[in-house]
Design a protein around this motif. Structure first.
Motif, PDB file in Angstrom:
ATOM      1  N   UNK A 150      -2.661   6.174  -5.543  1.00  0.00           N
ATOM      2  CA  UNK A 150      -2.641   7.617  -5.333  1.00  0.00           C
ATOM      3  C   UNK A 150      -3.499   8.020  -4.130  1.00  0.00           C
ATOM      4  N   UNK A 151      -3.294   9.244  -3.670  1.00  0.00           N
ATOM      5  CA  UNK A 151      -4.082   9.755  -2.544  1.00  0.00           C
ATOM      6  C   UNK A 151      -5.561   9.852  -2.898  1.00  0.00           C
TER       7      UNK A 151
ATOM      8  N   UNK B 141       0.836  -1.200   0.000  1.00  0.00           N
ATOM      9  CA  UNK B 141       0.000   0.000   0.000  1.00  0.00           C
ATOM     10  C   UNK B 141       0.866   1.244   0.000  1.00  0.00           C
ATOM     11  N   UNK B 142       0.528   2.209  -0.859  1.00  0.00           N
ATOM     12  CA  UNK B 142       1.337   3.422  -0.945  1.00  0.00           C
ATOM     13  C   UNK B 142       0.618   4.648  -0.410  1.00  0.00           C
ATOM     14  N   UNK B 143      -0.632   4.487   0.054  1.00  0.00           N
ATOM     15  CA  UNK B 143      -1.352   5.585   0.687  1.00  0.00           C
ATOM     16  C   UNK B 143      -1.898   5.085   2.015  1.00  0.00           C
TER      17      UNK B 143
ATOM     18  N   UNK C  81     -10.261   3.686  -1.107  1.00  0.00           N
ATOM     19  CA  UNK C  81     -10.613   2.425  -1.768  1.00  0.00           C
ATOM     20  C   UNK C  81      -9.859   1.298  -1.060  1.00  0.00           C
ATOM     21  N   UNK C  82     -10.575   0.515  -0.288  1.00  0.00           N
ATOM     22  CA  UNK C  82      -9.934  -0.543   0.507  1.00  0.00           C
ATOM     23  C   UNK C  82     -10.385  -1.936   0.099  1.00  0.00           C
ATOM     24  N   UNK C  83     -11.312  -2.014  -0.869  1.00  0.00           N
ATOM     25  CA  UNK C  83     -11.820  -3.310  -1.310  1.00  0.00           C
ATOM     26  C   UNK C  83     -11.863  -3.356  -2.836  1.00  0.00           C
TER      27      UNK C  83
END
Length: 503
Positions: A277-278, A95-97, A283-285
């Motif tokens: 991206x931020x 994960x990058x955000x 969006x987690x699913x």
């Protein structure tokens, strides 16, 4: 380009003017870094060589191993690193955000993977249809005071009566009325819907084998029930969906079709990059509603449109694309009719070999259909093969490819994802009917028809999420113009929808 499979290595060598022994290809594919191994094998090949031998590849791999143990023996470290970065298989991205994995929750219901009991015998079909009738008729008996068909047959003419049954026949009379024959576990009974009734147009929505209830008056000889009202199992108009307790989103996609020449890799890359991206931090699913790959032998001359002809290599390639999405997403996938599972529904969620190939980011794989509850919001995931049948049988204003969500409304109304038996949709008989919509979902997610469409039916969000495949020659021949490269994003706290376009 990932080079971890023999077929891709052969294609890469061919593009550089080389052939290779079968065992040499196998050695390259099994190397820790196949891309770098191939580069070294080609660079060190004799000038007049047209074919890489086993001995040559083995020597290259041994030299690479020695170089790894003795850094002083290696020259041009930065160049080797650059080549490896360009050709090696993608790693699973993190994960990058800022996301909240500790708050994520996923529960799966109605997964029949590993629980199939049907043998295809006559008794199995009787069992599954009785189960379907009991469960759907139960949703109607609470609203209508019905009697069994044999009890209605013994009532005097002119009596008020009500029946709940499965539709075994629909036909028009010479006068333009409609005769609908209903069947329950005790027998059948003819019901006449007069053409001048206000609800007569609803006959256009009826499908064989669905369960309905009717109320009316018996004819003088008690041989026919004149219908005054008709009821579907339906979603209550007062239904209120559940929502998440925090602002969190789900991406709903379907029909990726990796392995097809028309798979839109660039659009997928843009989608995966956007998820890092931020703008996509909530969006987690990621819910994928079937047809991860193009498959093999699905339609006439499909092999002419395949980029990857081996089914296992198609899934390996799909996994490489899945690695691009953030590793802190919860991913849930179901199979579709192009996937390597049985065609008959319900479809189990893949065998162990394919599950191991797609084991990226600990993705959850379940059967088609299944109900997935995320953050308290229930999502009925169904690939959608039966939509073809609904669209073919119903008038265009009630079900069409241009508005696929309206066909989904019909399935919600009938409380069954594949109500008609014996047509295009294949059904496997099990001890229970896994295709019944027992509990009303908050979101109904389908794919299959490659069209984007969504709306709300009695407050249930119906979403058909399009595809990631451009128009194929076969689709042109049947006049299908796909909606490709879209990712609908659902706010789970409000069920509002934003559609992102990546083409």
């Amino acid at each position: 380009m990932p080079l971890e499979t023999p077929a891709r290595i052969v294609r890469e060598l061919t593009s550089r003017g080389y052939n290779a022994d079968r065992e040499a290809v196998t050695l390259l594919a099994s190397a820790p870094d196949p891309g770098t191994a191939l580069e070294r094998a080609v660079e060190s090949a004799p000038e007049d060589a047209l074919k890489l031998s086993v001995e040559h590849v083995r020597t290259v791999l041994n030299d690479s191993s020695d170089g790894a143990r003795d850094p002083s023996a290696s020259g041009g470290v930065s160049a080797a690193k650059s080549t490896a970065d360009a050709t090696s298989s993608p790693v699973e991205t993190k994960g990058s955000v800022s996301r909240s994995p500790t708050e994520q929750s996923v529960d799966i219901l109605n997964d029949m993977t590993g629980a199939s009991t049907g043998t295809g015998e006559y008794d199995d079909f009787v069992t599954v249809f009785r189960d379907r009738f009991q469960r759907l008729s139960g949703k109607l008996r609470g609203r209508v005071n019905t009697r069994p068909t044999n009890a209605v047959a013994s009532m005097p003419g002119g009596s008020d009566a009500a029946i709940v049954g499965m539709i075994s026949d629909i036909r028009s009379t010479a006068s333009g009325h409609w005769l609908v024959e209903l069947e329950d576990t005790n027998g059948t009974f003819p019901c006449l819907i007069m053409k001048d009734r206000e609800f007569a147009s609803v006959v256009d929505e009826l499908l064989l084998d669905e369960t309905i209830a009717v109320e009316g008056t018996l004819s003088d000889d008690a041989g026919i029930l004149f219908v005054d009202s008709l009821h579907f199992p339906d979603v209550p108009r007062t239904y209120r969906p559940s929502t998440a307790d925090r602002h969190v989103q789900a991406a709903l996609i379907s029909d990726v079709h990796v392995g097809s020449q028309e798979f839109m890799a660039d659009a997928w890359h843009r989608f995966a990059n956007w998820l890092h991206t931020e703008e996509a931090e909530h969006v987690e699913y990621l819910l994928i509603c079937g047809d991860m790959v193009e498959g093999v032998g699905i339609y006439p001359n499909q092999d002419e449109e395949l980029d990857i002809i081996d089914i296992f290599e198609q899934y390996e390639e799909f996994s490489e694309y899945l690695k691009e999405v953030p590793g802190d997403l919860e991913i849930v996938m179901i199979p579709g009719n192009h996937d390597a599972v049985r065609l008959a529904e319900p479809q189990p969620g893949f065998d162990d070999e394919l599950r191991s190939i797609m084991d990226v980011h600990d993705a959850k794989i379940t059967s088609n259909p299944s109900t997935v509850t995320i953050e308290g919001v229930s999502v009925l995931m169904y690939h959608g093969v039966s939509l073809d049948e609904v669209i073919a049988e119903l008038p265009a204003e009630k079900a069409s490819y241009e508005e696929p969500h309206k066909a989904m409304y019909q399935l919600l109304k009938k409380r069954h994802v594949a109500p008609q038996y014996g047509g295009h949709t294949r059904v496997a008989p099990e001890e229970k009917d896994y295709l019944v919509i027992d509990e009303v979902p908050d979101i109904f997610h389908t794919g299959h028809v490659h069209k984007l469409g969504f709306g709300k039916y009695h407050n249930v969000l119906a979403m058909n999420s399009g595809c990631w495949q451009a128009q194929t020659d076969f689709q042109k021949s049947v006049n299908i113009d796909p909606d490709s490269g879209f990712a609908p994003i659902v706010d789970l706290d409000t069920l509002d929808v934003t559609v992102r376009k990546f083409v």
